[in-house]
Design a protein around this motif. Structure first.
Motif, PDB file in Angstrom:
ATOM      1  N   MET A 156       0.830  -1.201   0.000  1.00  0.00           N
ATOM      2  CA  MET A 156       0.000   0.000   0.000  1.00  0.00           C
ATOM      3  C   MET A 156       0.868   1.256   0.000  1.00  0.00           C
ATOM      4  O   MET A 156       0.549   2.249  -0.659  1.00  0.00           O
ATOM      5  N   VAL A 157       1.971   1.195   0.756  1.00  0.00           N
ATOM      6  CA  VAL A 157       2.869   2.350   0.798  1.00  0.00           C
ATOM      7  C   VAL A 157       3.583   2.522  -0.530  1.00  0.00           C
ATOM      8  O   VAL A 157       3.696   3.627  -1.071  1.00  0.00           O
ATOM      9  N   ILE A 158       4.081   1.409  -1.090  1.00  0.00           N
ATOM     10  CA  ILE A 158       4.813   1.474  -2.354  1.00  0.00           C
ATOM     11  C   ILE A 158       3.917   2.001  -3.467  1.00  0.00           C
ATOM     12  O   ILE A 158       4.323   2.850  -4.278  1.00  0.00           O
ATOM     13  N   GLU A 159       2.668   1.518  -3.521  1.00  0.00           N
ATOM     14  CA  GLU A 159       1.753   1.904  -4.596  1.00  0.00           C
ATOM     15  C   GLU A 159       1.036   3.216  -4.312  1.00  0.00           C
ATOM     16  O   GLU A 159       0.270   3.684  -5.166  1.00  0.00           O
ATOM     17  N   ASP A 160       1.244   3.778  -3.118  1.00  0.00           N
ATOM     18  CA  ASP A 160       0.631   5.045  -2.749  1.00  0.00           C
ATOM     19  C   ASP A 160      -0.890   4.990  -2.923  1.00  0.00           C
ATOM     20  O   ASP A 160      -1.510   5.844  -3.555  1.00  0.00           O
ATOM     21  N   GLN A 161      -1.502   3.961  -2.344  1.00  0.00           N
ATOM     22  CA  GLN A 161      -2.949   3.815  -2.457  1.00  0.00           C
ATOM     23  C   GLN A 161      -3.677   4.906  -1.678  1.00  0.00           C
ATOM     24  O   GLN A 161      -4.708   5.395  -2.118  1.00  0.00           O
ATOM     25  N   TYR A 162      -3.167   5.285  -0.514  1.00  0.00           N
ATOM     26  CA  TYR A 162      -3.727   6.401   0.247  1.00  0.00           C
ATOM     27  C   TYR A 162      -2.695   6.829   1.271  1.00  0.00           C
ATOM     28  O   TYR A 162      -1.685   6.145   1.500  1.00  0.00           O
ATOM     29  N   GLY A 163      -2.936   7.967   1.878  1.00  0.00           N
ATOM     30  CA  GLY A 163      -2.035   8.515   2.881  1.00  0.00           C
ATOM     31  C   GLY A 163      -2.806   9.272   3.942  1.00  0.00           C
ATOM     32  O   GLY A 163      -4.049   9.360   3.904  1.00  0.00           O
ATOM     33  N   ILE A 164      -2.091   9.822   4.897  1.00  0.00           N
ATOM     34  CA  ILE A 164      -2.714  10.575   5.975  1.00  0.00           C
ATOM     35  C   ILE A 164      -3.400  11.816   5.399  1.00  0.00           C
ATOM     36  O   ILE A 164      -2.815  12.555   4.615  1.00  0.00           O
ATOM     37  N   GLY A 165      -4.645  12.015   5.803  1.00  0.00           N
ATOM     38  CA  GLY A 165      -5.430  13.145   5.320  1.00  0.00           C
ATOM     39  C   GLY A 165      -6.365  12.812   4.182  1.00  0.00           C
ATOM     40  O   GLY A 165      -7.227  13.630   3.836  1.00  0.00           O
ATOM     41  N   ASP A 166      -6.238  11.620   3.590  1.00  0.00           N
ATOM     42  CA  ASP A 166      -7.121  11.229   2.494  1.00  0.00           C
ATOM     43  C   ASP A 166      -8.477  10.789   3.041  1.00  0.00           C
ATOM     44  O   ASP A 166      -8.579  10.250   4.151  1.00  0.00           O
TER      45      ASP A 166
END
Length: 372
Positions: A156-166
């Protein structure tokens, strides 16, 4: 002390066993130094990989035909996200990935080096290896969910599926991401409840904060209002909304009238879509509805009412023939819409869970271009 006495003392001193020093101790030192050097080299590669993640230069489907992503400015222009937000998200991804890979690499190299040192010291490491195999089998059955969580979080981190604030829809948990780690994700919904979701349990992710968003409105319009009139009303409403700086910055494109979505006996539903910045589609929807009702009131257009017929039995048996009465919605008093909607000029940007789910449902059933 004379030279003869010093020579006599050196000859009488015990000889150093160079064969022993060049044997096991030297091999142990080489193993330790080799482990340290290998760990440093691996950390160097990990830092380079983390830097690539932070710069957005890791290969992806988005960069088909190119070896790297576009620059931050180009990506910000393409997605509509602020450049500072893009850099923060990349830095967070790089930090998380680098920390995890460095820890795993150090643990693996240290364990292998310790086993090699014990083998050089003539310790029987066969029981240790057998025990490690048993522990590995036990972990494979007992901690497989934990391994699944970490692997899912890593990708999930590598593919940038979501992050803080989404703003995301993870199934049961719908809301804003407050914390994101390799094992779990914390999502706070509109009521303030903080949901802790294991990454291994997330089967699908609906991210409403990446790139751009679209406000989809289903407007009921009576048959006396033509489509040309509705287009004029939409243009007037859009011009009024663009006078507000907050709304003007949130709207990326002018509204698109997709056409008639459904028909009923009382009205037709016209779908209107507005491309907005991420996380601002609900604010634009509320503002559009509020301004649309005001424009309807100014033009004398009433919102269609569903016709209802209620049948009920009277307790008086003497009036057998007139035992049923009919009441329609036309007998109800008509109230003006303007008085109760004048306070809708400042819509809340916070979405409800139903709005988020309806948005993800629209994204799943409609084509990407928004064609009906």
């Amino acid at each position: 002390m004379t030279f003869a006495a010093l020579k006599t003392g050196l000859l009488s001193a015990p000889k150093i066993d160079w064969d022993f020093l060049l044997g096991v101790p030297l091999r142990i030192v080489i193993i330790i130094i080799g482990a340290i050097v290998l760990n440093m080299v691996m950390r160097l590669f990990i830092r380079r990989f983390s830097t690539a993640v932070a710069k957005g230069t890791v290969g992806s489907e988005k960069s088909a035909g190119h070896s790297k992503f576009s620059s931050t400015a180009a990506e910000a222009q393409r997605t509509g996200i602020e450049p500072t937000v893009i850099r923060e998200r990349r830095a967070q991804r790089a930090k998380t990935v680098g920390r995890m890979l460095s820890s795993v690499t150090t643990i693996i190299i240290s364990v292998i080096a310790v086993l090699m040192v014990l083998d050089q010291m003539n310790f029987n490491i066969a029981p240790i290896l057998a025990s490690a195999g048993i522990v590995g089998v036990a972990l494979a059955f007992g901690a497989q969910e934990l391994v699944k969580d970490y692997l899912s979080g890593f990708f999930m981190v590598i593919e940038d599926q979501y992050g803080i604030g989404d703003t995301v829809d993870l199934g049961e948990a719908v809301g804003e991401v407050e914390d994101f780690g390799l094992r779990k994700t914390a999502v706070r919904d509109l009521t303030g409840t903080l949901w802790h979701v294991r990454n291994g349990e997330i089967m699908r992710v609906g991210n409403l904060s990446q790139g751009w968003a679209r406000a989809v409105l289903e407007i009921p319009v009576n048959y006396s209002t033509s489509m040309a009139t509705y287009h004029e009303i939409t243009e007037s409403v859009t011009n009024s909304m663009l006078q507000d700086k907050a709304l003007a910055s949130a709207i990326l494109e002018r509204p698109e009238v997709a056409g008639v979505q459904s028909l009923s006996a009382e009205y037709r539903v016209i779908r209107t879509m507005i491309k907005t910045k991420p996380n601002l589609q609900w604010m634009v929807e509320r503002a559009f509805r509020a301004e649309l009702t005001n424009e309807f009131d100014r033009r004398g257009i009433t919102i269609p009412i569903i016709q209802e017929t209620v049948l009920r039995t009277l307790p008086d048996t003497s009036d057998a023939l007139g035992s049923t009465t009919t009441s329609t919605a036309d007998d109800r008093p008509q109230f003006a819409h303007a008085g109760r909607r004048r306070n809708d000029d400042s819509p809340s940007p916070l979405p409800s869970d139903d709005e988020i789910r309806s948005t993800t449902d629209e994204a799943g059933t409609d084509s990407p271009d928004g064609d009906s």
